[in-house]
Scaffold this motif. Structure first.
Motif, PDB file in Angstrom:
ATOM      1  N   VAL A 215       3.988   5.800  -5.647  1.00 40.73           N
ATOM      2  CA  VAL A 215       3.957   5.840  -7.112  1.00 40.73           C
ATOM      3  C   VAL A 215       2.749   6.635  -7.609  1.00 40.73           C
ATOM      4  CG1 VAL A 215       3.748   4.416  -9.204  1.00 40.73           C
ATOM      5  CG2 VAL A 215       5.324   3.738  -7.382  1.00 40.73           C
ATOM      6  N   ASP A 216       1.611   6.454  -6.966  1.00 40.70           N
ATOM      7  CA  ASP A 216       0.398   7.175  -7.377  1.00 40.70           C
ATOM      8  C   ASP A 216       0.520   8.685  -7.191  1.00 40.70           C
ATOM      9  OD1 ASP A 216      -0.839   4.817  -8.098  1.00 40.70           O
ATOM     10  OD2 ASP A 216      -2.128   4.721  -6.322  1.00 40.70           O
ATOM     11  N   ASN A 217       1.379   9.109  -6.280  1.00 37.28           N
ATOM     12  CA  ASN A 217       1.478  10.532  -5.956  1.00 37.28           C
ATOM     13  C   ASN A 217       2.761  11.179  -6.446  1.00 37.28           C
ATOM     14  OD1 ASN A 217      -0.997  11.338  -4.261  1.00 37.28           O
ATOM     15  ND2 ASN A 217      -0.430   9.316  -3.523  1.00 37.28           N
TER      16      ASN A 217
ATOM     17  N   MET B 157       6.600  -1.426 -10.442  1.00 41.36           N
ATOM     18  CA  MET B 157       5.430  -0.558 -10.301  1.00 41.36           C
ATOM     19  C   MET B 157       5.630   0.746 -11.078  1.00 41.36           C
ATOM     20  SD  MET B 157       4.386  -0.911  -6.281  1.00 41.36           S
ATOM     21  CE  MET B 157       2.947   0.143  -6.399  1.00 41.36           C
TER      22      MET B 157
ATOM     23  N   ASP C 159       5.111  12.012 -10.230  1.00 37.48           N
ATOM     24  CA  ASP C 159       5.081  12.068 -11.692  1.00 37.48           C
ATOM     25  C   ASP C 159       6.177  11.219 -12.305  1.00 37.48           C
ATOM     26  OD1 ASP C 159       3.014  14.075 -11.682  1.00 37.48           O
ATOM     27  OD2 ASP C 159       4.572  15.498 -11.087  1.00 37.48           O
TER      28      ASP C 159
ATOM     29  N   LYS D 203       3.446   2.009 -14.590  1.00 41.18           N
ATOM     30  CA  LYS D 203       2.540   3.166 -14.530  1.00 41.18           C
ATOM     31  C   LYS D 203       2.751   4.035 -15.766  1.00 41.18           C
ATOM     32  CE  LYS D 203       1.048   7.142 -11.890  1.00 41.18           C
ATOM     33  NZ  LYS D 203       1.324   8.065 -10.808  1.00 41.18           N
TER      34      LYS D 203
ATOM     35  N   GLU E  53       0.824  -1.209   0.000  1.00 46.52           N
ATOM     36  CA  GLU E  53       0.000   0.000   0.000  1.00 46.52           C
ATOM     37  C   GLU E  53       0.862   1.264   0.000  1.00 46.52           C
ATOM     38  OE1 GLU E  53      -2.398  -0.506   3.474  1.00 46.52           O
ATOM     39  OE2 GLU E  53      -3.635  -2.079   2.572  1.00 46.52           O
TER      40      GLU E  53
ATOM     41  N   PHE F 268       4.599   7.744 -16.544  1.00 51.57           N
ATOM     42  CA  PHE F 268       5.461   7.848 -15.367  1.00 51.57           C
ATOM     43  C   PHE F 268       6.896   7.882 -15.859  1.00 51.57           C
ATOM     44  CE2 PHE F 268       7.513   6.522 -11.371  1.00 51.57           C
ATOM     45  CZ  PHE F 268       6.758   7.220 -10.446  1.00 51.57           C
TER      46      PHE F 268
ATOM     47  N   GLN G 299       2.427   1.730  -3.423  1.00 51.34           N
ATOM     48  CA  GLN G 299       1.407   2.175  -4.360  1.00 51.34           C
ATOM     49  C   GLN G 299       1.092   3.652  -4.148  1.00 51.34           C
ATOM     50  OE1 GLN G 299      -0.011  -0.026  -6.838  1.00 51.34           O
ATOM     51  NE2 GLN G 299      -0.328   2.044  -7.624  1.00 51.34           N
ATOM     52  N   PHE G 300       0.987   4.071  -2.895  1.00 50.87           N
ATOM     53  CA  PHE G 300       0.743   5.482  -2.590  1.00 50.87           C
ATOM     54  C   PHE G 300       1.861   6.358  -3.152  1.00 50.87           C
ATOM     55  CE2 PHE G 300       1.591   9.187   0.061  1.00 50.87           C
ATOM     56  CZ  PHE G 300       0.367   9.838   0.013  1.00 50.87           C
TER      57      PHE G 300
END
Length: 175
Positions: A124-126, A148, A128, A152, A118, A155, A121-122
């Motif tokens: 990478v999601d947040n 990951m 650029d 994306k 988690e 990315f 993932q957070f």
């Protein structure tokens, strides 16, 4: 590209145990070169996870570059109790990670194995993009995060490899 996640090998994964290790000169030259390019391309934030090794070396170089570039730094630690068993020298490095523009902790403490997934993932999601010192031929637990990042889209991934460092070392010592 606004936010770059910085991750990479820990010092013991590349066999560097001293600030006087001559390989650090080359590594920091590569970091300086890469950070300057990122800042000139508009990067505003460097995000760290607070690990020793590559992240600490990037933090050190970035602090020196603050006088020439306008950017901010954040550290998002996995757990609040990070570093509680570290020696004094490593705690000094940890303190530098806590003196950046923004500091947060993902979890108070370890409760289950899903926290790392988690957390990654957070991150990478947040972001650029990522700046990673990693070579898939020298696999570590960074492999999961590297995959990951690669999966994306969009990315940006700037990867520093051992081949990059060897090329830089050859040019450095020739001049």
């Amino acid at each position: 590209m606004n936010t770059i996640l910085v991750v990479g090998y820990k010092n013991f994964e590349v066999g560097i145990f001293s600030k006087q290790d001559p390989r650090l000169t080359i590594i920091k030259k590569a970091i300086e070169r890469d950070l300057k390019r990122l800042f000139e391309e508009g990067v505003q934030w460097l995000i760290f996870t607070g690990n020793l090794g590559f992240e600490a070396w990037v933090l050190e170089v970035a602090i020196d570059l603050k006088k020439d570039y306008d950017f901010k730094m954040a550290t998002i630690f996995l757990f609040e109790n990070v570093g509680e068993n570290w020696n004094e020298a490593n705690r000094e490095i940890l303190a530098r990670f806590k003196q950046v523009d923004f500091v947060k902790y993902a979890y108070p403490h370890y409760t289950n194995p899903g926290q790392l997934k988690e957390y990654n993932q957070f991150l990478v999601d947040n972001a650029d993009g990522g700046y990673i010192f990693y070579d898939p031929e020298n696999e570590t637990n960074l492999n999961y995060l590297y995959k990951m990042m690669a999966e994306k889209d969009p990315f940006y991934v700037k990867r520093l490899s051992f081949d990059d460092l060897n090329d830089l070392a050859e040019n450095f010592y020739e001049n």
